[in-house]
Design an enzyme around this catalytic site. Structure first.
Site, short mmCIF file in Angstrom:
data_model
loop_
_atom_site.label_atom_id
_atom_site.label_comp_id
_atom_site.label_asym_id
_atom_site.label_seq_id
_atom_site.Cartn_x
_atom_site.Cartn_y
_atom_site.Cartn_z
N LYS A 22 37.79 46.35 44.66
CA LYS A 22 38.57 45.88 45.88
C LYS A 22 39.85 45.22 45.52
O LYS A 22 41.07 45.57 46.01
CB LYS A 22 37.81 44.63 46.44
N ASN A 23 40.02 44.60 44.23
CA ASN A 23 41.19 43.81 44.02
C ASN A 23 42.28 44.95 43.51
O ASN A 23 43.41 44.50 43.04
CB ASN A 23 40.97 42.74 42.80
N CYS A 116 39.43 32.81 51.11
CA CYS A 116 38.26 32.06 50.56
C CYS A 116 39.03 30.66 50.22
O CYS A 116 39.94 30.62 49.78
CB CYS A 116 37.48 32.45 49.32
N ARG A 121 46.37 28.27 46.61
CA ARG A 121 46.70 29.72 45.89
C ARG A 121 48.07 29.98 46.62
O ARG A 121 48.18 30.98 47.41
CB ARG A 121 45.72 30.85 46.14
N PRO A 122 48.94 29.07 46.37
CA PRO A 122 50.51 29.20 46.98
C PRO A 122 50.92 30.53 46.68
O PRO A 122 50.88 31.22 45.64
CB PRO A 122 51.03 28.06 46.55
N GLN A 125 55.35 31.66 44.08
CA GLN A 125 56.08 32.32 43.06
C GLN A 125 56.40 33.95 43.48
O GLN A 125 57.27 34.55 43.13
CB GLN A 125 54.83 32.80 41.90
N ASP A 304 36.34 35.20 38.65
CA ASP A 304 35.35 35.55 39.68
C ASP A 304 33.90 35.87 39.10
O ASP A 304 33.20 36.52 40.07
CB ASP A 304 36.05 37.15 40.01
N ARG A 396 32.89 41.07 52.12
CA ARG A 396 34.25 40.95 51.67
C ARG A 396 34.59 41.68 50.38
O ARG A 396 35.60 42.67 50.21
CB ARG A 396 35.03 39.69 51.74
#
Length: 416
Positions: A22-23, A116, A121-122, A125, A304, A396
């Site tokens: 997925k990632n 999630c 998790r801004p 950057q 994860d 997901r």
């Protein structure tokens, strides 16, 4: 709302194929925005997040066609550069359209993402890097609004290691004028797989898999074919489940060289593991031993996989200390594991897990994607029936998990 019903206490035995990652698939799907030519992707997992990404790309005007694990994409007629909130709110990876849209079309309007609730998790950057490449960016009414006539190459030093940030900047840099250097880049295998896909499209990239990636911009990219890498987190989850429940498992279509930290911890827990170029075999004939672990960016132990190993430690012999350094809210599954009889104490970003001989089945609620996998593992080893609620989180990131577990002898079914 679907749930999983699990009757615990059975060892797992058999063979399953690992799905595509997925990632890796999500950023590569977004990379198709960088060219007007057709892109063919294979080994794309059939997941909720993939479906959401395809809906988003179609909303932008991309032609999308799905045939099982094969996806055909064409961005020759993109009509919109806006990723709306109603699609972005459920999936943080939607921010990955920002770099490609800005690089190819000179503008992008992307809703600030959701996903999630495991911690901050801004996207600062991403924004900082694109601004270094000459983009004008503002936050307007919950949207990141970016403009640039053409991005310029730049040296970007990220304040922290960020996987999606590295991917967004790498995609944007492929069409920038000049050379871009990303320092403190994420080293994850999924970043390397994205680089492979971009190189197949004509990008000039060196250093993917290290903390310094160099991209020389080109005027245009072209069509390509690419096979998405195997999902190392899915593979690790099934290996962890077998180590906890006992039994023997063979994984095919795997990539063990991307999973060294996970495999080492499983060996430490007492599992016997053999590997080949594209397969992994695990055998567990005794109660697992408790393991200590500390999450950190690749190649260290993956955040994860933290929840899955916590479930393993719950029934292990001894006491394991788990330190979470990536996300501050990633212990929300602890309360649910305690409902099953787990002995866990939280001290800040550390969880002390004292193994018990037996968990007891109960109804539990998934709080995020990987937490749901940990609860499934706990259900597999618990006495009696466990019902895992809110498994839309599970869908997901795991392709037909209940079917794969059932093929290994687990008593598990999906219920409404």
């Amino acid at each position: 709302m679907d749930k999983l019903r699990i009757e615990g206490g059975r060892p797992l035995r058999g063979e399953i194929a690992v799905s595509g990652a997925k990632n890796a698939a999500l950023p590569i799907l977004c990379a198709a925005l960088l060219t007007a030519d057709d892109i063919e992707l294979n080994n794309v997992p059939q997941l909720q997040d993939v479906g959401t990404t395809l809906k988003l790309l179609a909303r932008l005007g991309m032609r999308t066609q799905r045939e099982g694990s094969r996806v055909l994409l064409g961005a020759g007629q993109v009509a919109s550069v806006e990723a709306p909130y109603d699609l972005v709110k459920t999936m943080r990876a939607s921010i990955l359209v920002l770099g490609p849209l800005l690089a190819r079309f000179g503008e992008a309007r992307v809703s600030l993402p959701g996903g999630c609730a495991i911690g901050q998790r801004p996207v600062d950057q991403h924004i900082k890097g694109l601004q270094a490449m000459g983009a004008h960016i503002a936050i307007e009414h919950g949207y990141v609004v970016a403009r640039a006539s053409r991005l310029r190459g730049a040296r970007i030093v990220t304040d922290m290691v960020t996987v999606t940030g590295t991917e967004n900047l790498m995609m944007a840099a492929t069409l920038a004028d000049g050379q871009t250097i990303i320092e403190n880049a994420a080293r994850e295998p999924e970043v390397v797989d994205l680089a492979r896909a971009l190189i197949a499209m004509g990008a000039r990239i060196e250093g993917a898999g290290t903390d310094r990636i160099v991209i020389d911009g080109v005027p245009a990219l072209h069509g390509a074919q690419h096979r998405v890498m195997a999902d190392r987190i899915e593979a690790g989850t099934f290996l962890c489940a077998t180590a906890a429940a006992g039994g023997e498992l063979t994984l095919t279509q795997a990539e063990p060289d991307t999973m060294e930290a996970t495999l080492e911890k499983l060996r430490e827990a007492g599992a016997q593991i053999d590997t080949g170029a594209d397969w992994i075999r695990l055998s567990m004939k005794q109660r697992p031993r408790a393991v200590d672990l500390r999450t950190a960016p690749y190649p260290a132990f993956a955040t994860d996989m933290q929840a899955q190993f916590m479930a393993l430690n719950c029934v292990a012999d001894g006491c394991g200390v788990i330190t979470e350094t990536i996300f501050e809210n990633r212990f929300m599954h602890v309360l649910e594991l305690q409902r099953l009889g787990a002995d866990i104490t939280i001290e800040g970003n550390t969880a002390v897990v004292r193994g018990v001989p037996q968990l007891s089945g109960a109804t539990v609620m998934a709080t995020d994607l990987r937490a749901s996998a940990g609860l499934v593992i706990a259900g597999l080893v618990a006495d009696g029936e466990t019902v895992v609620d809110r498994i839309y989180h599970l869908d997901r990131g795991y392709e037909r998990m209940e079917n794969k577990l059932a093929s290994l002898g687990a008593r598990v079914s999906r219920v409404q």
